[in-house]
Scaffold this motif. Structure first.
Motif, PDB file in Angstrom:
ATOM      1  N   ARG A 133       1.081  -1.170   0.299  1.00  0.00           N
ATOM      2  CA  ARG A 133       0.041  -0.052  -0.300  1.00  0.00           C
ATOM      3  C   ARG A 133       0.646   1.175   0.095  1.00  0.00           C
ATOM      4  NH1 ARG A 133      -1.625   2.117   5.045  1.00  0.00           N
ATOM      5  NH2 ARG A 133      -3.299   2.516   4.519  1.00  0.00           N
ATOM      6  N   ALA A 134       0.030   2.411  -0.134  1.00  0.00           N
ATOM      7  CA  ALA A 134       0.567   3.468  -0.017  1.00  0.00           C
ATOM      8  C   ALA A 134      -0.098   4.658   0.628  1.00  0.00           C
ATOM      9  CB  ALA A 134       0.828   4.353  -1.220  1.00  0.00           C
ATOM     10  N   SER A 135       0.116   5.290   1.607  1.00  0.00           N
ATOM     11  CA  SER A 135       0.069   6.012   2.840  1.00  0.00           C
ATOM     12  C   SER A 135      -0.045   7.217   2.309  1.00  0.00           C
ATOM     13  CB  SER A 135      -0.284   5.354   3.952  1.00  0.00           C
ATOM     14  OG  SER A 135       0.778   5.215   4.044  1.00  0.00           O
ATOM     15  N   ALA A 136      -0.253   8.328   3.343  1.00  0.00           N
ATOM     16  CA  ALA A 136       0.605   9.609   3.349  1.00  0.00           C
ATOM     17  C   ALA A 136      -0.513  10.485   4.307  1.00  0.00           C
ATOM     18  CB  ALA A 136      -0.034  10.703   1.831  1.00  0.00           C
ATOM     19  N   THR A 137       0.354  11.839   5.535  1.00  0.00           N
ATOM     20  CA  THR A 137      -0.790  11.937   6.411  1.00  0.00           C
ATOM     21  C   THR A 137       0.030  14.230   5.519  1.00  0.00           C
ATOM     22  OG1 THR A 137       1.420  11.663   7.595  1.00  0.00           O
ATOM     23  CG2 THR A 137      -1.107  10.120   7.753  1.00  0.00           C
ATOM     24  N   GLY A 138      -0.430  14.520   6.692  1.00  0.00           N
ATOM     25  CA  GLY A 138      -0.028  16.248   6.308  1.00  0.00           C
ATOM     26  C   GLY A 138      -0.497  17.094   5.635  1.00  0.00           C
ATOM     27  N   GLU A 139      -0.420  18.365   5.972  1.00  0.00           N
ATOM     28  CA  GLU A 139      -0.956  19.342   5.520  1.00  0.00           C
ATOM     29  C   GLU A 139       0.294  20.079   4.899  1.00  0.00           C
ATOM     30  OE1 GLU A 139      -3.724  22.910   6.450  1.00  0.00           O
ATOM     31  OE2 GLU A 139      -3.649  21.167   7.511  1.00  0.00           O
ATOM     32  N   VAL A 140       0.025  20.967   3.157  1.00  0.00           N
ATOM     33  CA  VAL A 140       0.729  22.106   3.434  1.00  0.00           C
ATOM     34  C   VAL A 140      -0.147  23.485   2.454  1.00  0.00           C
ATOM     35  CG1 VAL A 140       2.282  22.654   0.818  1.00  0.00           C
ATOM     36  CG2 VAL A 140       2.280  20.375   1.786  1.00  0.00           C
ATOM     37  N   ALA A 141       0.187  23.763   3.071  1.00  0.00           N
ATOM     38  CA  ALA A 141      -0.707  25.206   2.359  1.00  0.00           C
ATOM     39  C   ALA A 141       0.553  26.523   2.483  1.00  0.00           C
ATOM     40  CB  ALA A 141      -0.877  26.281   4.239  1.00  0.00           C
ATOM     41  N   THR A 142      -0.217  27.257   1.060  1.00  0.00           N
ATOM     42  CA  THR A 142       0.750  28.386   1.225  1.00  0.00           C
ATOM     43  C   THR A 142      -0.461  29.248   0.521  1.00  0.00           C
ATOM     44  OG1 THR A 142      -0.466  28.039  -1.893  1.00  0.00           O
ATOM     45  CG2 THR A 142       2.003  27.032  -0.686  1.00  0.00           C
ATOM     46  N   PRO A 143       0.705  30.839   1.519  1.00  0.00           N
ATOM     47  CA  PRO A 143      -0.535  32.099   1.057  1.00  0.00           C
ATOM     48  C   PRO A 143      -0.871  32.746  -0.115  1.00  0.00           C
ATOM     49  CG  PRO A 143       1.942  32.662   1.927  1.00  0.00           C
ATOM     50  CD  PRO A 143       1.899  31.227   1.616  1.00  0.00           C
ATOM     51  N   LYS A 144      -1.601  33.434  -0.136  1.00  0.00           N
ATOM     52  CA  LYS A 144      -1.406  34.378  -1.797  1.00  0.00           C
ATOM     53  C   LYS A 144      -0.569  35.049  -2.110  1.00  0.00           C
ATOM     54  CE  LYS A 144      -3.777  38.679  -0.226  1.00  0.00           C
ATOM     55  NZ  LYS A 144      -4.607  39.827  -0.489  1.00  0.00           N
ATOM     56  N   GLY A 145      -0.254  34.595  -3.640  1.00  0.00           N
ATOM     57  CA  GLY A 145       0.963  35.549  -3.872  1.00  0.00           C
ATOM     58  C   GLY A 145       0.212  35.595  -5.787  1.00  0.00           C
ATOM     59  N   THR A 146       1.690  35.588  -6.599  1.00  0.00           N
ATOM     60  CA  THR A 146       1.543  35.400  -7.897  1.00  0.00           C
ATOM     61  C   THR A 146       2.987  34.747  -8.509  1.00  0.00           C
ATOM     62  OG1 THR A 146       1.112  37.980  -7.513  1.00  0.00           O
ATOM     63  CG2 THR A 146       1.412  37.241 -10.577  1.00  0.00           C
ATOM     64  N   CYS A 147       1.659  33.864  -9.809  1.00  0.00           N
ATOM     65  CA  CYS A 147       3.196  33.155 -10.174  1.00  0.00           C
ATOM     66  C   CYS A 147       3.247  33.742 -11.596  1.00  0.00           C
ATOM     67  CB  CYS A 147       2.427  31.967 -10.232  1.00  0.00           C
ATOM     68  SG  CYS A 147       2.387  30.909  -8.697  1.00  0.00           S
ATOM     69  N   ARG A 148       4.743  33.213 -12.381  1.00  0.00           N
ATOM     70  CA  ARG A 148       4.581  33.763 -13.973  1.00  0.00           C
ATOM     71  C   ARG A 148       5.454  32.653 -13.723  1.00  0.00           C
ATOM     72  NH1 ARG A 148       5.386  37.846 -10.275  1.00  0.00           N
ATOM     73  NH2 ARG A 148       4.760  40.164 -10.324  1.00  0.00           N
ATOM     74  N   LYS A 149       4.965  32.870 -15.517  1.00  0.00           N
ATOM     75  CA  LYS A 149       6.240  32.144 -16.648  1.00  0.00           C
ATOM     76  C   LYS A 149       5.841  32.240 -17.872  1.00  0.00           C
ATOM     77  CE  LYS A 149       6.705  27.501 -18.016  1.00  0.00           C
ATOM     78  NZ  LYS A 149       6.807  26.015 -17.884  1.00  0.00           N
ATOM     79  N   ASP A 150       7.188  32.627 -18.354  1.00  0.00           N
ATOM     80  CA  ASP A 150       6.523  33.195 -20.024  1.00  0.00           C
ATOM     81  C   ASP A 150       6.152  34.337 -20.567  1.00  0.00           C
ATOM     82  OD1 ASP A 150       8.569  30.696 -20.926  1.00  0.00           O
ATOM     83  OD2 ASP A 150       6.639  29.275 -21.148  1.00  0.00           O
ATOM     84  N   GLY A 151       5.986  35.564 -19.746  1.00  0.00           N
ATOM     85  CA  GLY A 151       5.017  36.819 -19.934  1.00  0.00           C
ATOM     86  C   GLY A 151       3.668  36.894 -19.803  1.00  0.00           C
ATOM     87  N   ARG A 152       3.327  35.306 -18.479  1.00  0.00           N
ATOM     88  CA  ARG A 152       1.978  35.253 -18.750  1.00  0.00           C
ATOM     89  C   ARG A 152       2.164  35.324 -16.435  1.00  0.00           C
ATOM     90  NH1 ARG A 152       0.379  29.353 -20.038  1.00  0.00           N
ATOM     91  NH2 ARG A 152       2.943  29.033 -19.959  1.00  0.00           N
ATOM     92  N   GLU A 153       1.098  35.714 -16.418  1.00  0.00           N
ATOM     93  CA  GLU A 153       0.854  35.602 -14.448  1.00  0.00           C
ATOM     94  C   GLU A 153      -0.154  35.864 -13.769  1.00  0.00           C
ATOM     95  OE1 GLU A 153       0.440  40.274 -11.865  1.00  0.00           O
ATOM     96  OE2 GLU A 153       2.293  39.952 -13.359  1.00  0.00           O
ATOM     97  N   LEU A 154      -0.172  34.207 -12.834  1.00  0.00           N
ATOM     98  CA  LEU A 154      -1.402  34.251 -12.766  1.00  0.00           C
ATOM     99  C   LEU A 154      -1.284  34.424 -10.953  1.00  0.00           C
ATOM    100  CD1 LEU A 154      -3.870  31.958 -12.901  1.00  0.00           C
ATOM    101  CD2 LEU A 154      -2.026  30.024 -12.211  1.00  0.00           C
ATOM    102  N   ALA A 155      -2.851  35.129 -10.580  1.00  0.00           N
ATOM    103  CA  ALA A 155      -2.913  35.802  -9.187  1.00  0.00           C
ATOM    104  C   ALA A 155      -3.536  33.933  -8.248  1.00  0.00           C
ATOM    105  CB  ALA A 155      -3.948  36.338  -8.475  1.00  0.00           C
ATOM    106  N   VAL A 156      -3.194  34.009  -7.238  1.00  0.00           N
ATOM    107  CA  VAL A 156      -2.761  32.826  -6.912  1.00  0.00           C
ATOM    108  C   VAL A 156      -3.954  32.505  -5.478  1.00  0.00           C
ATOM    109  CG1 VAL A 156      -2.170  30.046  -5.656  1.00  0.00           C
ATOM    110  CG2 VAL A 156      -0.744  31.915  -8.007  1.00  0.00           C
ATOM    111  N   PRO A 157      -4.479  31.992  -4.873  1.00  0.00           N
ATOM    112  CA  PRO A 157      -5.587  32.529  -3.807  1.00  0.00           C
ATOM    113  C   PRO A 157      -4.727  31.311  -2.566  1.00  0.00           C
ATOM    114  CG  PRO A 157      -6.927  30.704  -4.617  1.00  0.00           C
ATOM    115  CD  PRO A 157      -5.957  31.364  -5.638  1.00  0.00           C
ATOM    116  N   PRO A 158      -4.562  31.469  -1.496  1.00  0.00           N
ATOM    117  CA  PRO A 158      -4.299  30.513  -0.234  1.00  0.00           C
ATOM    118  C   PRO A 158      -4.783  29.555  -0.504  1.00  0.00           C
ATOM    119  CG  PRO A 158      -5.223  33.143   0.647  1.00  0.00           C
ATOM    120  CD  PRO A 158      -5.968  33.810  -0.597  1.00  0.00           C
ATOM    121  N   LEU A 159      -4.111  28.809  -0.725  1.00  0.00           N
ATOM    122  CA  LEU A 159      -3.999  27.035  -1.327  1.00  0.00           C
ATOM    123  C   LEU A 159      -3.768  26.237  -0.012  1.00  0.00           C
ATOM    124  CD1 LEU A 159      -2.286  27.087  -4.418  1.00  0.00           C
ATOM    125  CD2 LEU A 159      -5.171  27.358  -3.634  1.00  0.00           C
ATOM    126  N   ASN A 160      -4.744  25.606   0.489  1.00  0.00           N
ATOM    127  CA  ASN A 160      -4.627  24.462   1.679  1.00  0.00           C
ATOM    128  C   ASN A 160      -4.594  23.101   0.336  1.00  0.00           C
ATOM    129  OD1 ASN A 160      -5.355  22.614   3.160  1.00  0.00           O
ATOM    130  ND2 ASN A 160      -4.399  23.784   4.499  1.00  0.00           N
TER     131      ASN A 160
END
Length: 251
Positions: A164-191
């Motif tokens: 079997r495979a299993s996982a536990t825990g949590e990863v959280a990020t605040p809101k921010g901005t991501c960019r690539k190849d001239g594109r820009e993406l507003a990212v909300p807080p993610l969990n």
């Protein structure tokens, strides 16, 4: 003339003789099995000790470590890997009963993560990953977006065994901005919440404590299922609203 009395010895029965021989045989087999078991354990320990003391450059010379690895030093028992961007992975390994326990620390200008890696005949397990991962760390992955958020990692664990495979825990990020190849993406807080379901490791992605917008399932038969829900279009307008998007990625 005195009379001589002769005492006749009763011969042992056949069943008694056979029973004594059987017990002796079982005792001999038991001692042999114990000896073989102890010898095997000693040999496995010696092999593990030799591997621990061997320079890590020898163990990894036939492996493709990737362009982000600048150099490796030391041995499996104690060593480090220097990565691009000033990041460094340090480890120390102890030999336990049929397993290796390796505390690891990943550090860098914006990153510090501590965890313990356990490996043995039954599989591998990452325990207690905790800390922060800065935006520069993602740049070690080819093709990654450039973001300005720092992820918080809380008690993350992952296990991959024969069954079997299993996982536990949590990863959280605040809101921010991501960019690539001239594109820009507003990212909300993610969990991202990790868990288990049967023989599979699962993860659920949500934003701003809203209903989940994506589900991931890592199957023990080496397939990753990704289901992107229609609600994801409320957070990322670039995604279609017509229905769920299902992806399946074997590895």
């Amino acid at each position: 003339m005195p009379t001589t009395l002769t005492k006749r010895m009763r011969p042992k029965s056949r069943s008694t003789a056979v029973g004594g021989t059987g017990r002796s045989l079982f005792r001999g087999l038991g001692r042999l099995a114990l000896g073989v078991g102890l010898t095997s354990l000693i040999l496995v320990s010696l092999v593990g000790l030799c591997a621990l003391m061997m320079p890590v450059t020898v163990l990894t010379r036939n492996l493709n470590l990737g362009p982000s690895v600048v150099a490796v030093y030391g041995s499996l028992r104690e060593g480090r890997a220097d990565l691009e961007g000033g990041y460094q992975l340090d480890w120390t390994t102890g030999l336990g009963l049929l397993h290796l326990a390796t505390p690891v620390t990943l550090t860098g200008p914006d990153t510090r993560i501590n965890a313990t890696l356990l490996s043995g005949p039954t599989g591998i397990r990452l325990d207690g990953a905790d800390g922060r991962a800065g935006p520069g760390l993602a740049q070690l992955v080819p093709g990654a977006w450039t973001c300005d958020m720092t992820a918080r990692i809380t008690d993350v664990g992952f296990a991959w065994s024969w069954t079997r495979a299993s996982a536990t825990g949590e990863v959280a990020t605040p809101k921010g901005t991501c960019r690539k190849d001239g594109r820009e993406l507003a990212v909300p807080p993610l969990n991202l919440r990790l868990g288990s379901d049967g023989r599979d490791a699962v993860a659920t992605l949500s934003a701003n404590e809203t209903p989940p917008m994506a589900d991931l399932r890592l199957r023990r038969d080496r397939v990753i299922d990704i289901a992107i829900r229609p609600e994801a279009a409320d957070v990322f307008p670039q995604l279609p609203r017509g229905g769920p998007i299902n992806l399946q990625l074997p590895f």
